[in-house]
Design an enzyme around this catalytic site. Structure first.
Site, PDB file in Angstrom:
ATOM      1  N   VAL A   1      18.420  64.103  -9.363  1.00 21.43           N
ATOM      2  CA  VAL A   1      19.523  63.787 -10.259  1.00 21.43           C
ATOM      3  C   VAL A   1      19.007  63.311 -11.615  1.00 21.43           C
ATOM      4  O   VAL A   1      18.183  62.386 -11.682  1.00 21.43           O
ATOM      5  CB  VAL A   1      20.414  62.688  -9.633  1.00 21.43           C
ATOM      6  N   CYS A   2      19.485  63.942 -12.677  1.00 21.32           N
ATOM      7  CA  CYS A   2      19.138  63.574 -14.063  1.00 21.32           C
ATOM      8  C   CYS A   2      17.611  63.587 -14.228  1.00 21.32           C
ATOM      9  O   CYS A   2      16.981  64.601 -13.940  1.00 21.32           O
ATOM     10  CB  CYS A   2      19.768  62.225 -14.390  1.00 21.32           C
ATOM     11  N   GLN A   3      17.017  62.492 -14.655  1.00 21.78           N
ATOM     12  CA  GLN A   3      15.557  62.449 -14.794  1.00 21.78           C
ATOM     13  C   GLN A   3      14.896  62.786 -13.446  1.00 21.78           C
ATOM     14  O   GLN A   3      13.851  63.440 -13.395  1.00 21.78           O
ATOM     15  CB  GLN A   3      15.144  61.044 -15.252  1.00 21.78           C
TER      16      GLN A   3
ATOM     17  N   GLY B   1      15.946  64.906 -11.510  1.00 25.02           N
ATOM     18  CA  GLY B   1      15.997  66.360 -11.405  1.00 25.02           C
ATOM     19  C   GLY B   1      14.740  66.973 -11.985  1.00 25.02           C
ATOM     20  O   GLY B   1      14.160  67.923 -11.420  1.00 25.02           O
TER      21      GLY B   1
END
Lengths: 365, 372
Positions: free
Chosen positions: A144-146, A148
């Site tokens: 998720v996000c960073q 990811g």
């Protein structure tokens, strides 16, 4: 005329004050809000890192466990913020066996911690732990996000351990002059900051996020709440969100330096020149299926940062799904809450058929 | 499901009731006044206004729990809401004044250029008053935290700096002119002070601060000089940064003024004000977005952050130098400890992995040995 103005002022002023009084009554006694609402068990600890296990529910259980890799910025409980808005709850309800990493709060003594420590060290150990625990050779990874970006790097380095890769709002291609964060980071002297203060304060990053939309996030968000201050449930939801937004761990200095310089400033991952622990990270090594999810209105990680992943990986089995929401909306909007869990679960189950035939793995204690 | 709570005692319920009845009294007495024969213009000159009353009330509200309640997420967030409400209420006050100004123009009359200028100047003067509130509100205390992060210092350093720079400020040739402008209400003149300070500082005391020293305390004196110099330069950059933000605020004010004409002829009501508020914040958001995405912003913010960090660097260096003569560890000593700990943790992690791999190999070997 002046009478009208005065009357309007009085009315509005009285309304605001009355609502604020209600808010005072509903808020002041609340000392803290919970960090996650779904029952879970801590199954692994290493230094400040811990892993929560969320047991799958229902009959159609996905045979391959899912390791959720959240960002180092903010905390993972955003995905489990309250009973009716919990992605974790909905994912286990779809039969996914979840292992969620909580990175913890780095302190001054963690300033030398590198991205290698996080990925080759902690993440790799967690993946091995889950493989051992479930008796499976491979795990699904959802970043998720960073997290990811981290998951993508990990999958490229350890493809033999990853069954499927799912990324949500992941910053992959950062060669852009459009997003404010991308523009600011280009001229940011990260070496001076890390050399001088070590860890980068979470408050500093938060300030940057608030500056993306200063009037909306610093004034209108709160003014807009005034009307709803007399609703205790709305107030509690707002408090949970506020707690999460400002619950920003400091960033381990060396990891932050590499993340900003290599990814934001030089876009090395996309160029195929990114190195971790002396090894080149080739995204073409990602031969497992990839599910790429992003928000069309995301102002933190705009779509053009996430979309290009499909062209960079070495598999043809890439599914890209866009939602008409922003960054935070990906976790808490009713649209994402309704559509995303079945999409992720079905996509993973479809790609776990061979594992199903094998039957349950030989789990270790 | 609910968070940790500590329900308020009986006193809180009583106090809230008291506040509600007090508010009703205010509303009723102001209502009577509005229907009294006093000319409407006089109401605006009253020693209290809804905005003023709000301020007093809000202060009493936020002061109260500091004595009775501990810190908590409820209080923290409430303070953020109260701080934004203050901006909202001050905008309400401004709106009332500006509506009064615009409505004072007789319908159908063609205004002369001078009259338009007077109208605009009055509007701007009121808006600049309001801008003071705006810049007083902080985003959840983060700017303050950032300042602390960058400075990481004590008050005495700034006192010392002030004692050094005060004479320069007093002797600046342009000072009387600026003071005169400020006394006339020209807020932008305050910002010019920053530029004058910067120039005079660099030409005078600034040079002395970084001049080489000599004697037994050479190193110490040089570090003190460099630290003060870095602090002064940080402050200069901070002022320039604030000036850029303020000027953008004025640019937004001009746009809000232009858009205010949309409200001419509309009835003064809470709904009209809400529409005005929406226009106000969206215009500001757009104007600031232009600044935030500009090269100028990137350069100025980089300059401010870098100078803040350089100050912090010199300050740490000075602290380390002073601590050298004591048995208290300094930053460099602690960094060494952190580095050693990090090396050890890595080593332990690697060894654990080696052991785990060996165990797996042995298990596999055992399995092969065992008869099926």
């Amino acid at each position: 005329m002046a009478e009208n103005v005065m009357e309007a002022m009085m009315k509005e002023s009285a309304r605001v004050q009355q609502k604020l009084l209600k808010g005072f009554e509903n808020m002041m006694h609340i000392k803290d809000m919970e960090e996650g609402v779904t029952p879970r068990e801590v199954v692994y600890r290493e230094d400040k890192v811990q892993v929560f296990h969320f047991k799958p529910e229902g009959e159609d259980i996905c045979p391959v466990p899912v390791v959720i890799v959240y960002a180092l910025v903010n905390r993972q409980y955003m995905m489990d913020i309250q009973d009716n808005l919990s992605l974790f709850r909905k994912l286990i309800g779809q039969g996914l066996d979840l292992y969620v990493i909580d990175w913890g709060y780095p302190s001054k003594m963690d300033k030398y911690q590198t991205m290698e420590d996080y990925l080759d060290g902690y993440l790799n150990n967690v993946v091995d732990f889950v493989r051992d625990r479930t008796g499976k050779d491979k795990v699904n990874i959802l970043g998720v996000c960073q997290g990811g970006a981290f998951s993508t790097i990990y999958a490229a380095l350890y493809p033999e351990k990853v069954q499927n890769l799912v990324v949500m709002v992941a910053p992959i291609d950062l060669d852009t002059q459009d997003g404010l964060l991308q523009v600011w980071s280009k001229s940011f002297d990260v070496d001076l900051m890390v050399d001088t203060i070590g860890n980068v304060p979470g408050e500093f990053l938060n300030l940057g996020f608030l500056w993306l939309k200063p009037f909306q996030l610093v004034i209108d968000k709160y003014v807009g709440l005034i009307d709803r201050l007399d609703n205790p449930e709305t107030v509690k939801y707002f408090l949970r969100m506020e707690k999460w937004i400002f619950d920003s761990p400091d960033q381990a200095g060396e990891t932050f330096r590499k993340f900003v310089k290599d990814l934001f400033q030089q876009n090395l991952l996309c160029k195929g020149e990114f190195k971790l622990g002396g090894r080149k990270v080739d995204l073409k090594n990602i031969t497992m299926p990839v599910l790429n999810l992003f928000g069309e209105q995301d102002h933190l990680v705009p779509p053009y940062c996430s979309k290009p992943l499909a062209d960079l990986v070495g598999t043809k089995d890439v599914t890209t799904v866009a939602y008409a929401v922003g960054h935070i909306g990906m976790y808490v909007s009713s649209k994402a809450q309704k559509e995303m869990p079945p999409t992720v679960a079905n996509w993973l189950k479809d790609r776990a058929v061979s594992e199903k035939k094998k039957g349950p793995g030989k789990a270790k204690k | 499901m609910a968070g940790t709570t500590d329900k308020p005692g009986e006193w809180m319920a009583q106090w809230l009731k008291m506040q509600e009845s007090l508010m009703k009294e205010w509303a009723s007495s102001l209502g009577k006044m509005m229907h009294s024969p006093a000319p409407p213009g006089e109401w605006m000159k009253l020693p209290f206004s809804p905005g003023g009353l709000y301020e007093q009330w809000s202060r009493s509200l936020s002061d109260l729990p500091t004595k009775r309640e501990e810190e908590g997420v409820g209080r923290l967030v409430y303070n953020r809401i109260a701080s934004s409400s203050k901006v909202y209420m001050d905008l309400l006050n401004f709106w009332a004044k500006s509506t009064g100004i615009l409505k004072s123009v007789p319908v159908g009359k063609t205004l002369t250029v001078e009259e338009i200028n007077v109208l605009r100047n009055n509007w701007m003067k009121n808006y600049q008053e309001f801008m003071k509130t705006l810049w007083g509100s902080r985003p959840a205390g983060d700017e303050e935290s950032l300042g602390k992060t960058l400075e990481g210092t004590t008050l005495s350093a700034s006192d010392l700096t002030w004692s050094l720079v005060e004479p320069i400020l007093k002797n600046v040739a342009q000072m009387p002119d600026i003071v005169q402008k400020i006394s006339r209400g020209d807020t932008s003149a305050v910002l010019d002070l920053g530029g004058i300070f910067s120039k005079n500082y660099e030409d005078t005391v600034g040079r002395a601060m970084i001049a080489p020293s000599f004697g037994y305390f050479k190193a110490l004196n040089e570090k003190i000089g460099q630290t003060i110099h870095a602090y002064a330069r940080f402050n200069t950059a901070k002022n320039a940064f604030s000036s850029m933000l303020y000027k953008t605020g004025l640019k937004a004010a001009e746009k809000v003024y232009q858009r205010s004409s949309e409200f001419i002829g509309q009835e003064a009501s809470p709904e009209t004000f809400k529409a005005f508020y929406h226009m106000w914040w969206t215009v500001n958001e757009e104007t600031y977005h232009d600044l935030l995405s500009s090269e100028e912003f990137a350069t100025m913010s980089k300059e401010m952050i870098s100078r803040g960090l350089l100050f912090r660097k010199w300050f740490d260096d000075l602290t380390d130098h002073v601590l050298k003569f004591t048995n208290i560890p300094g930053k460099k000593d602690m960094d060494e400890v952190y580095k050693t700990l990090w090396d050890l943790r890595r080593e332990v992690r690697n060894q654990k992995r080696v052991i785990r791999d060996l165990e797996k190999k042995m298990e596999a070997k055992d399995r092969r040995k065992k008869p099926a």
